[in-house]
Design a protein around this motif. Structure first.
Motif, mmCIF file in Angstrom:
data_model
loop_
_atom_site.group_PDB
_atom_site.id
_atom_site.type_symbol
_atom_site.label_atom_id
_atom_site.label_comp_id
_atom_site.label_asym_id
_atom_site.label_seq_id
_atom_site.Cartn_x
_atom_site.Cartn_y
_atom_site.Cartn_z
ATOM 1 N N TYR A 19 0.826 -1.207 0.000
ATOM 2 C CA TYR A 19 0.000 0.000 0.000
ATOM 3 C C TYR A 19 0.863 1.261 0.000
ATOM 4 O O TYR A 19 0.601 2.210 -0.756
ATOM 5 N N TRP A 20 1.917 1.275 0.862
ATOM 6 C CA TRP A 20 2.697 2.495 1.022
ATOM 7 C C TRP A 20 3.968 2.550 0.175
ATOM 8 O O TRP A 20 4.504 3.636 -0.072
ATOM 9 N N ASN A 24 1.800 3.488 -3.950
ATOM 10 C CA ASN A 24 1.659 4.805 -3.325
ATOM 11 C C ASN A 24 1.696 5.966 -4.318
ATOM 12 O O ASN A 24 1.555 7.118 -3.921
ATOM 13 N N GLN A 30 -4.029 2.417 -4.762
ATOM 14 C CA GLN A 30 -4.180 1.941 -3.382
ATOM 15 C C GLN A 30 -5.586 1.394 -3.145
ATOM 16 O O GLN A 30 -5.768 0.382 -2.462
ATOM 17 N N ARG A 185 -4.073 9.718 0.320
ATOM 18 C CA ARG A 185 -3.677 9.531 1.713
ATOM 19 C C ARG A 185 -2.161 9.664 1.842
ATOM 20 O O ARG A 185 -1.413 9.074 1.048
ATOM 21 N N PHE A 187 1.091 9.157 4.387
ATOM 22 C CA PHE A 187 1.446 8.409 5.593
ATOM 23 C C PHE A 187 1.710 9.362 6.745
ATOM 24 O O PHE A 187 2.492 10.311 6.642
ATOM 25 N N PHE A 261 -3.546 2.640 7.397
ATOM 26 C CA PHE A 261 -3.742 2.963 5.983
ATOM 27 C C PHE A 261 -4.234 4.398 5.783
ATOM 28 O O PHE A 261 -4.670 4.765 4.698
#
Length: 477
Positions: A19-20, A24, A30, A185, A187, A261
């Motif tokens: 995901y990251w 990303n 994502q 989004r 982190f 997340f």
């Protein structure tokens, strides 16, 4: 796949890293990863019911668009009704078919007619009550023009099937979750670290509290006819903490995982056993379900706008429906009815909103009055929990009757000292942090003290946790 399983401890870091660090570049990538991960997460339980989930998603996605594109109120209402009927039809078939058939046969038997009923060996799809309510709130909100119909299928599918909340909530609203899914989004280290704390606290409540209470509760309830009355009372109290540790533990893990997340879910529990009356308890217990029934059932029925008779009627309706939502058994309906009866004095005297702030606001200890109120509220809640846990109304009645027998003042056969001490530790930690978001949101101490405390919690989990793959209670609802 259970949160408290080795499989999930492998699954989560893989999804987190992809995901990251891989997907990303764009939040749409994502979202596709989250959708695939959510479908895989659900299929690990039973891949056949994945198609039912996908059908429900497709139905409400198309219904939302049809409602928004409708040229008249009548056409929009048709698509809304169609979605509601099909959704509740599936929920009713899988969850309530046998209950209705058996109840109808018993009713006929009461009039002297013998009916041969056809019962089905139906497996209840895990999470169906939760994702059905996600979809219903969405189409109702589109119909009421609170939100525009979502045109991106992936975004909508993630909203319904997002794996942290898929099988046991919290019950999210499109107005809250969809906007987070539809934007980038970034982190957030502090958010992720606090999410890990919340996950840790969830594991403590589930694996240390709930899973240690479970075998004791099962033993007492299975042998209630021969158990000492004091042991029966202890069993009721232990079940109160079992279901709290189990369900609020799940919710803490779900919220903590989601924060990894970059997505915030609705808070589902707010230290309910520190409530001073039953109204406050229901503002703090399973908050997402209580607010769902308030917004989509209580208010449409007239809410509190009418006279006292209407308020009483509507209150009984939402509590009885809430009980029935939990399962196809008269025990759940009586559990809901009992809570409605508890609520009545507060409603009639217009005191159901008197305890809004937390108990002992800004103080170390509660006042004597608050302490007494919390004990009484916990006591009546435990009485209702007996019906929730019992397999039949008859068992619940005899269980309570034995507690109230003349032997109530006898000594218990044994005391679960270890489990009671662990419950006491949980209550102490939650009391200290009752004004915060979760039990381990400890900010008042120096970093080294906090780290030592987290290590101590991890040690207690490793030392006292029940490491069997124990399912969460609310999976059956």
């Amino acid at each position: 796949m259970l949160f408290n399983s080795i499989g999930f401890l492998i699954f989560l870091p893989i999804v987190f890293c992809l995901y990251w660090f891989v997907f990303n570049k764009k939040f749409q990538h994502q979202n596709r990863l989250l959708l695939f991960a959510s479908f895989y997460f659900y299929a690990c339980w039973d891949w056949r019911f994945l198609f039912l989930l996908m059908f429900s998603i497709g139905l409400d996605y198309l219904s939302g668009i049809k409602i928004e594109n409708s040229r008249s109120k009548k056409e929009a209402k048709f698509w809304l009704t169609l979605s509601i009927v099909i959704n509740l039809g599936f929920l009713g078939f899988f969850k309530y078919y046998n209950f209705f058939v058996e109840s109808f046969a018993e009713l006929l038997g009461g009039f002297g007619f013998k009916a041969n009923v056809w019962l089905l060996n139906i497996i209840l799809p895990v999470g169906i009550s939760f994702y059905t309510f996600h979809g219903l709130s969405y189409v109702i909100d589109v119909y009421k023009k609170r939100i525009s119909a979502e045109r991106n299928f992936t975004d909508y599918a993630v909203f319904v099937s997002y794996f942290p909340l898929l099988v046991a909530g919290p019950i999210e609203r499109a107005t809250h979750l969809l906007p987070q899914i539809q934007k980038e989004r970034i982190f957030n280290y502090e958010q992720a670290v606090d999410g890990m704390r919340q996950i840790l606290w969830g594991f403590f409540k589930k694996m240390v509290i709930a899973d240690n209470c479970a075998p004791l509760v099962n033993e007492i309830f299975n042998n209630y006819q021969t158990e000492n009355p004091v042991n029966l009372a202890i069993g009721a109290v232990l079940f109160a903490f079992q279901i709290y540790g189990d369900f609020s533990g799940y919710s803490d893990i779900a919220l903590g995982v989601s924060r990894l997340f970059g997505i915030e879910l609705l808070k589902n529990f707010s230290f309910p056993y520190f409530s001073r009356d039953i109204a406050e308890f229901w503002r703090r217990w399973h908050i997402s379900l209580s607010s769902w029934f308030r917004d989509y059932l209580y208010i449409p029925l007239g809410g509190s706008k009418g006279g006292l008779a209407m308020k009483i009627r509507n209150t009984f309706i939402i509590f009885l429906v809430s009980g029935f939502w939990h399962g196809a058994n008269w025990t759940f309906i009586i559990w809901g009815g009992l809570n409605a009866l508890y609520f009545m004095p507060l409603l009639i005297m217009n005191k159901n909103r008197q305890n809004i702030e937390v108990a002992g606001q800004g103080k170390i200890l509660p006042s004597f009055k608050e302490c007494l109120q919390m004990i009484i509220t916990f006591f009546v809640t435990c009485i209702a929990w007996i019906f929730f846990r019992a397999e039949s109304v008859s068992q619940a009645y005899h269980y309570i009757a034995r507690i109230l027998s003349k032997d109530i003042f006898s000594f218990p056969n044994s005391l679960p000292v270890k489990t009671m001490a662990l419950i006491g530790l949980m209550l102490l930690i939650e009391w200290i942090n009752r004004e915060r978001f979760h039990g381990l949101e400890i900010k008042r101490f120096r970093p080294w003290i906090r780290r030592a405390f987290y290590i101590a919690i991890i040690y207690i989990i490793l030392r006292y946790a029940n490491f069997g793959n124990n399912e969460f209670i609310y999976f059956q609802f």
